[in-house]
Design a protein around this motif. Structure first.
Motif, PDB file in Angstrom:
ATOM      1  N   PHE A 189     -33.873  -7.395   2.833  1.00 15.50           N
ATOM      2  CA  PHE A 189     -33.229  -8.140   3.896  1.00 15.50           C
ATOM      3  C   PHE A 189     -34.160  -9.223   4.399  1.00 15.50           C
ATOM      4  O   PHE A 189     -33.777 -10.360   4.579  1.00 15.50           O
ATOM      5  N   GLU A 190     -35.425  -8.879   4.576  1.00 14.38           N
ATOM      6  CA  GLU A 190     -36.379  -9.849   5.104  1.00 14.38           C
ATOM      7  C   GLU A 190     -36.512 -11.075   4.203  1.00 14.38           C
ATOM      8  O   GLU A 190     -36.526 -12.204   4.665  1.00 14.38           O
ATOM      9  N   ARG A 191     -36.581 -10.853   2.900  1.00 13.91           N
ATOM     10  CA  ARG A 191     -36.778 -11.989   2.002  1.00 13.91           C
ATOM     11  C   ARG A 191     -35.538 -12.882   1.955  1.00 13.91           C
ATOM     12  O   ARG A 191     -35.638 -14.083   1.925  1.00 13.91           O
ATOM     13  N   LYS A 192     -34.368 -12.251   1.962  1.00 16.51           N
ATOM     14  CA  LYS A 192     -33.127 -13.023   1.967  1.00 16.51           C
ATOM     15  C   LYS A 192     -33.055 -13.927   3.185  1.00 16.51           C
ATOM     16  O   LYS A 192     -32.622 -15.066   3.106  1.00 16.51           O
ATOM     17  N   ALA A 193     -33.523 -13.370   4.322  1.00 18.20           N
ATOM     18  CA  ALA A 193     -33.400 -14.098   5.590  1.00 18.20           C
ATOM     19  C   ALA A 193     -34.171 -15.413   5.572  1.00 18.20           C
ATOM     20  O   ALA A 193     -33.877 -16.325   6.347  1.00 18.20           O
ATOM     21  N   LEU A 194     -35.152 -15.519   4.676  1.00 17.82           N
ATOM     22  CA  LEU A 194     -35.923 -16.758   4.593  1.00 17.82           C
ATOM     23  C   LEU A 194     -35.036 -17.954   4.271  1.00 17.82           C
ATOM     24  O   LEU A 194     -35.361 -19.091   4.587  1.00 17.82           O
ATOM     25  N   ALA A 195     -33.901 -17.706   3.624  1.00 14.97           N
ATOM     26  CA  ALA A 195     -33.029 -18.820   3.228  1.00 14.97           C
ATOM     27  C   ALA A 195     -32.232 -19.376   4.396  1.00 14.97           C
ATOM     28  O   ALA A 195     -31.624 -20.439   4.266  1.00 14.97           O
ATOM     29  N   ILE A 196     -32.253 -18.676   5.552  1.00 12.25           N
ATOM     30  CA  ILE A 196     -31.382 -19.105   6.651  1.00 12.25           C
ATOM     31  C   ILE A 196     -31.676 -20.527   7.147  1.00 12.25           C
ATOM     32  O   ILE A 196     -30.765 -21.347   7.210  1.00 12.25           O
ATOM     33  N   PRO A 197     -32.959 -20.854   7.471  1.00 12.54           N
ATOM     34  CA  PRO A 197     -33.185 -22.233   7.933  1.00 12.54           C
ATOM     35  C   PRO A 197     -32.772 -23.269   6.891  1.00 12.54           C
ATOM     36  O   PRO A 197     -32.150 -24.284   7.229  1.00 12.54           O
ATOM     37  N   TYR A 198     -33.096 -22.978   5.641  1.00 10.27           N
ATOM     38  CA  TYR A 198     -32.726 -23.897   4.555  1.00 10.27           C
ATOM     39  C   TYR A 198     -31.215 -24.055   4.470  1.00 10.27           C
ATOM     40  O   TYR A 198     -30.702 -25.173   4.398  1.00 10.27           O
ATOM     41  N   ALA A 199     -30.504 -22.919   4.515  1.00 12.25           N
ATOM     42  CA  ALA A 199     -29.049 -22.971   4.391  1.00 12.25           C
ATOM     43  C   ALA A 199     -28.437 -23.750   5.552  1.00 12.25           C
ATOM     44  O   ALA A 199     -27.559 -24.597   5.349  1.00 12.25           O
ATOM     45  N   LEU A 200     -28.947 -23.494   6.779  1.00 14.19           N
ATOM     46  CA  LEU A 200     -28.421 -24.222   7.938  1.00 14.19           C
ATOM     47  C   LEU A 200     -28.677 -25.713   7.787  1.00 14.19           C
ATOM     48  O   LEU A 200     -27.810 -26.542   8.043  1.00 14.19           O
ATOM     49  N   PHE A 201     -29.885 -26.051   7.364  1.00 16.76           N
ATOM     50  CA  PHE A 201     -30.241 -27.461   7.187  1.00 16.76           C
ATOM     51  C   PHE A 201     -29.306 -28.129   6.183  1.00 16.76           C
ATOM     52  O   PHE A 201     -28.775 -29.207   6.436  1.00 16.76           O
ATOM     53  N   MET A 202     -29.099 -27.470   5.041  1.00 18.18           N
ATOM     54  CA  MET A 202     -28.257 -28.068   4.004  1.00 18.18           C
ATOM     55  C   MET A 202     -26.817 -28.235   4.484  1.00 18.18           C
ATOM     56  O   MET A 202     -26.170 -29.231   4.199  1.00 18.18           O
ATOM     57  N   VAL A 203     -26.317 -27.223   5.216  1.00 18.99           N
ATOM     58  CA  VAL A 203     -24.934 -27.320   5.689  1.00 18.99           C
ATOM     59  C   VAL A 203     -24.797 -28.438   6.723  1.00 18.99           C
ATOM     60  O   VAL A 203     -23.896 -29.277   6.641  1.00 18.99           O
ATOM     61  N   PHE A 204     -25.745 -28.492   7.673  1.00 22.00           N
ATOM     62  CA  PHE A 204     -25.615 -29.476   8.750  1.00 22.00           C
ATOM     63  C   PHE A 204     -25.945 -30.894   8.323  1.00 22.00           C
ATOM     64  O   PHE A 204     -25.329 -31.847   8.794  1.00 22.00           O
ATOM     65  N   PHE A 205     -26.930 -31.046   7.439  1.00 21.97           N
ATOM     66  CA  PHE A 205     -27.407 -32.408   7.160  1.00 21.97           C
ATOM     67  C   PHE A 205     -27.093 -32.897   5.752  1.00 21.97           C
ATOM     68  O   PHE A 205     -27.451 -34.007   5.396  1.00 21.97           O
ATOM     69  N   VAL A 206     -26.473 -32.071   4.928  1.00 19.52           N
ATOM     70  CA  VAL A 206     -26.078 -32.549   3.601  1.00 19.52           C
ATOM     71  C   VAL A 206     -24.561 -32.446   3.432  1.00 19.52           C
ATOM     72  O   VAL A 206     -23.889 -33.427   3.130  1.00 19.52           O
ATOM     73  N   ILE A 207     -24.014 -31.256   3.676  1.00 19.93           N
ATOM     74  CA  ILE A 207     -22.579 -31.079   3.458  1.00 19.93           C
ATOM     75  C   ILE A 207     -21.771 -31.702   4.592  1.00 19.93           C
ATOM     76  O   ILE A 207     -20.821 -32.454   4.360  1.00 19.93           O
ATOM     77  N   PHE A 208     -22.188 -31.407   5.829  1.00 21.69           N
ATOM     78  CA  PHE A 208     -21.453 -31.911   6.981  1.00 21.69           C
ATOM     79  C   PHE A 208     -21.359 -33.448   7.000  1.00 21.69           C
ATOM     80  O   PHE A 208     -20.261 -33.988   7.197  1.00 21.69           O
ATOM     81  N   PRO A 209     -22.471 -34.181   6.769  1.00 22.62           N
ATOM     82  CA  PRO A 209     -22.364 -35.650   6.750  1.00 22.62           C
ATOM     83  C   PRO A 209     -21.343 -36.154   5.738  1.00 22.62           C
ATOM     84  O   PRO A 209     -20.635 -37.131   6.004  1.00 22.62           O
ATOM     85  N   LEU A 210     -21.225 -35.472   4.602  1.00 23.42           N
ATOM     86  CA  LEU A 210     -20.272 -35.934   3.593  1.00 23.42           C
ATOM     87  C   LEU A 210     -18.834 -35.723   4.070  1.00 23.42           C
ATOM     88  O   LEU A 210     -17.957 -36.553   3.828  1.00 23.42           O
ATOM     89  N   LEU A 211     -18.601 -34.614   4.784  1.00 21.68           N
ATOM     90  CA  LEU A 211     -17.266 -34.386   5.337  1.00 21.68           C
ATOM     91  C   LEU A 211     -16.938 -35.461   6.375  1.00 21.68           C
ATOM     92  O   LEU A 211     -15.811 -35.957   6.443  1.00 21.68           O
ATOM     93  N   VAL A 212     -17.952 -35.814   7.174  1.00 19.67           N
ATOM     94  CA  VAL A 212     -17.737 -36.855   8.181  1.00 19.67           C
ATOM     95  C   VAL A 212     -17.414 -38.188   7.503  1.00 19.67           C
ATOM     96  O   VAL A 212     -16.547 -38.939   7.948  1.00 19.67           O
ATOM     97  N   ILE A 213     -18.107 -38.473   6.381  1.00 23.23           N
ATOM     98  CA  ILE A 213     -17.834 -39.685   5.601  1.00 23.23           C
ATOM     99  C   ILE A 213     -16.367 -39.699   5.149  1.00 23.23           C
ATOM    100  O   ILE A 213     -15.675 -40.704   5.282  1.00 23.23           O
ATOM    101  N   LEU A 214     -15.912 -38.562   4.632  1.00 19.86           N
ATOM    102  CA  LEU A 214     -14.530 -38.484   4.167  1.00 19.86           C
ATOM    103  C   LEU A 214     -13.572 -38.715   5.332  1.00 19.86           C
ATOM    104  O   LEU A 214     -12.585 -39.434   5.209  1.00 19.86           O
ATOM    105  N   TYR A 215     -13.905 -38.125   6.486  1.00 24.53           N
ATOM    106  CA  TYR A 215     -13.057 -38.304   7.671  1.00 24.53           C
ATOM    107  C   TYR A 215     -12.992 -39.784   8.059  1.00 24.53           C
ATOM    108  O   TYR A 215     -11.917 -40.354   8.212  1.00 24.53           O
ATOM    109  N   TYR A 216     -14.158 -40.412   8.186  1.00 22.56           N
ATOM    110  CA  TYR A 216     -14.183 -41.820   8.584  1.00 22.56           C
ATOM    111  C   TYR A 216     -13.528 -42.725   7.545  1.00 22.56           C
ATOM    112  O   TYR A 216     -12.888 -43.715   7.876  1.00 22.56           O
ATOM    113  N   GLY A 217     -13.695 -42.367   6.276  1.00 23.48           N
ATOM    114  CA  GLY A 217     -13.150 -43.211   5.217  1.00 23.48           C
ATOM    115  C   GLY A 217     -11.627 -43.202   5.199  1.00 23.48           C
ATOM    116  O   GLY A 217     -11.003 -44.186   4.804  1.00 23.48           O
ATOM    117  N   PHE A 218     -11.056 -42.075   5.610  1.00 19.01           N
ATOM    118  CA  PHE A 218      -9.605 -41.968   5.513  1.00 19.01           C
ATOM    119  C   PHE A 218      -8.911 -41.899   6.873  1.00 19.01           C
ATOM    120  O   PHE A 218      -7.823 -41.348   7.001  1.00 19.01           O
TER     121      PHE A 218
END
Lengths: 262, 263
Positions: B6-35
């Motif tokens: 469990f402890e080792r898996k948890a290390l991915a949490i900051p990375y996962a949050l970062f990727m969701v908020f600053f990589v995936i989310f911006p692209l969704l916002v782009i799609l929203y603004y584009g259309f």
């Protein structure tokens, strides 16, 4: 005949890749303002480069930014890789998918999308450097993840279990067993992050504070202006960077072959 | 055992949050603004206008022409280089590859500056040949990114394949076209992906050689300067679709085989 053709092609392409930089480096040591017109030896360009405040700020800014971004993305990417390695298949698959996005995406799109989210939607002031740091870290982190992951796969998993059986806490085992084994991957990820940040133009322009410049944005602005003094000082900068890159590549190769011998 | 996992898996949490908020989310916002239009209503108006306007369609075609030419020239120069380094005269000198990839680590704006100064001397005035200069500078910029995956793919190619082909009566060229090239398709594909997209979007190269024609990237740049977030997002969204399509085709072609990675 075949040998001649092969050598010929190799040297032709090498000339194409290196002559422009070498010629520019040569002229950076003269007082010429244009390539082709030979004038006397001069170190004026180097003096300008290291005395003009604008140029110094730009170089220091670029380096400080690159190191900050590399530290951030090395932390995130390494933790991400370790975490993903021990996660369930589905979770890991999702993380791997997310990780691919900035790698295949165009830098223009990555930069613009971060700008839209942070600056347009959340109104974060560019002057805080937060959008710039976030944007470049989003670009670099996946490359760190990719260079750490293969090391985790090669690692001997039994050592970690052995450490736990011998009474080591999981945290201590992480730092004493896992991190040392994946260190080469972490280091090369760090170096990749540094070079990506130094090379970046697009994310920087879309997210940087108005008065801040990195080498890339500065050079592009300088080519629009016509200040000869600045133009030739940038030749000196190219020569220095060229030398630094050669030295670091040689050092890395020597170290690598030392590792292999051991 | 369970707690340690469990402890080792948890290390991915900051990375996962970062990727969701600053990589995936911006692209969704782009799609929203584009259309959507300026008031937030869903609208295909901008999207349709892009394909209705001769100007923007022209930009798309111009970027594709540049990207195809740059990619083809890079491939034609890089394949022989990678082959000679991996299988030819230089096969035993592996350090030699380093010499060809080293320019990658030098800031690209400085390298383009160098090439630009040379071209200025050769041509007198850069303004006479904007298209040609763009192609030359892009090839100069992207060539190392093509050589690397091709080299990786060629070194993995087993020499016994080449010997078998020769033993079975194929001549040198037949071996290259019937054995070597088909077996290095993954390397070729990943080389193409590393060059094609940057060639469609890296408008700084055009700016630096005073080519005032737009490519897809320049559109994003000019909408950014005009604070036109909707149209800027739309261009990004169109590029994203291109990238998505490209990735699907690439994955299909590579199909499980590993090509060289970008950088």
């Amino acid at each position: 005949m075949r040998r001649v053709l092969q050598h010929g092609w190799i040297w032709l392409v090498l000339a194409f890749l290196y002559l422009p930089i070498l010629i520019l480096a040569f002229y950076s040591f003269t007082s010429s303002t244009m390539i082709g017109s030979v004038r006397g030896f001069s170190l004026q360009n180097y003096v300008t480069l290291f005395t003009q405040e604008e140029l110094i700020n730009m170089m220091v800014g670029t380096v400080v930014l690159a190191i900050s971004v590399a530290v951030l993305s090395t932390l995130l990417g390494t933790m991400g890789a370790i975490g993903a390695f021990y996660s369930r298949r589905g979770v890991r698959g999702f993380l791997e998918f997310a990780n691919e996005i900035p790698i295949v995406n165009a830098d223009v799109v990555t930069g613009f999308s971060v700008c839209i989210l942070l600056i347009v939607v959340f109104h974060i002031d560019k002057a805080t450097f937060i959008p710039l740091l976030v944007g470049q870290t989003a670009l670099c982190t996946p490359f760190v993840y990719l260079s750490v992951m293969p090391r985790l796969k090669q690692m001997d998993g039994a050592l970690y279990e052995a450490a736990l059986d011998l009474g080591c806490t999981p945290g201590k085992a992480l730092f004493k067993i896992i991190i040392p084994q994946i260190m080469p991957g972490i280091l090369s990820g760090f170096m990749t992050a540094i070079t990506l940040s130094l090379d970046d133009y697009f994310i920087t322009t879309y997210t940087k504070p108005a008065t801040f410049d990195t080498i890339s944005t500065y050079v592009v602005n300088a080519t629009r202006g016509s200040q000869t003094e600045i133009k030739t000082a940038l030749w000196a900068l190219s020569a220095i960077i060229f030398l630094l890159v050669i030295v670091s590549v040689v050092i890395m190769n020597v170290r690598r072959s030392d590792d292999e011998k051991r | 055992m369970k707690t340690s996992n469990f402890e080792r898996k948890a290390l991915a949490i900051p990375y996962a949050l970062f990727m969701v908020f600053f990589v995936i989310f911006p692209l969704l916002v782009i799609l929203y603004y584009g259309f959507t239009d300026g008031e937030g209503h869903v609208s295909l108006e901008n999207f349709l206008n892009f394909f209705r306007s001769a100007k923007t369609v022209g930009t798309l075609i111009y970027s594709l022409v540049i990207a195809v030419m740059v990619t083809a020239i890079c491939l034609l120069i890089a394949y022989p280089v990678a082959y000679i380094l991996a299988k030819g005269e230089y096969a035993r000198k592996h350090a030699f590859l380093m010499v060809f990839v080293l320019p990658m680590w030098i800031n690209f704006t400085l390298r383009i500056t160098a090439m630009k100064e040379i071209l200025t001397v050769l041509e007198g005035n850069l303004a006479y040949h904007p298209f040609m200069n763009t192609i030359i500078c892009m090839v100069y910029d992207f060539l190392p990114f093509m050589i690397m995956p091709l080299f990786n793919s060629l070194t993995k190619l087993d020499n016994s394949m080449l010997e078998a082909s020769a033993d079975l009566g194929a001549n040198k060229w037949q071996t290259i076209f019937k054995v070597v090239i088909p077996l290095t398709i993954p390397g070729i594909v990943s080389g193409i992906t590393m060059v094609f997209l940057p060639a469609m979007t890296n408008y700084v190269v055009l700016d630096m050689v005073y080519n005032s024609t737009y490519i897809m990237g320049s559109l994003i740049g000019s909408y950014f300067n005009a604070y036109d977030w909707n149209n800027g997002s739309l261009i990004s969204a169109i590029l994203l679709m291109f990238i998505g399509l490209f990735t699907i085709i690439t994955n299909h072609l590579i199909a499980g085989e590993e090509g060289g990675r970008r950088r």
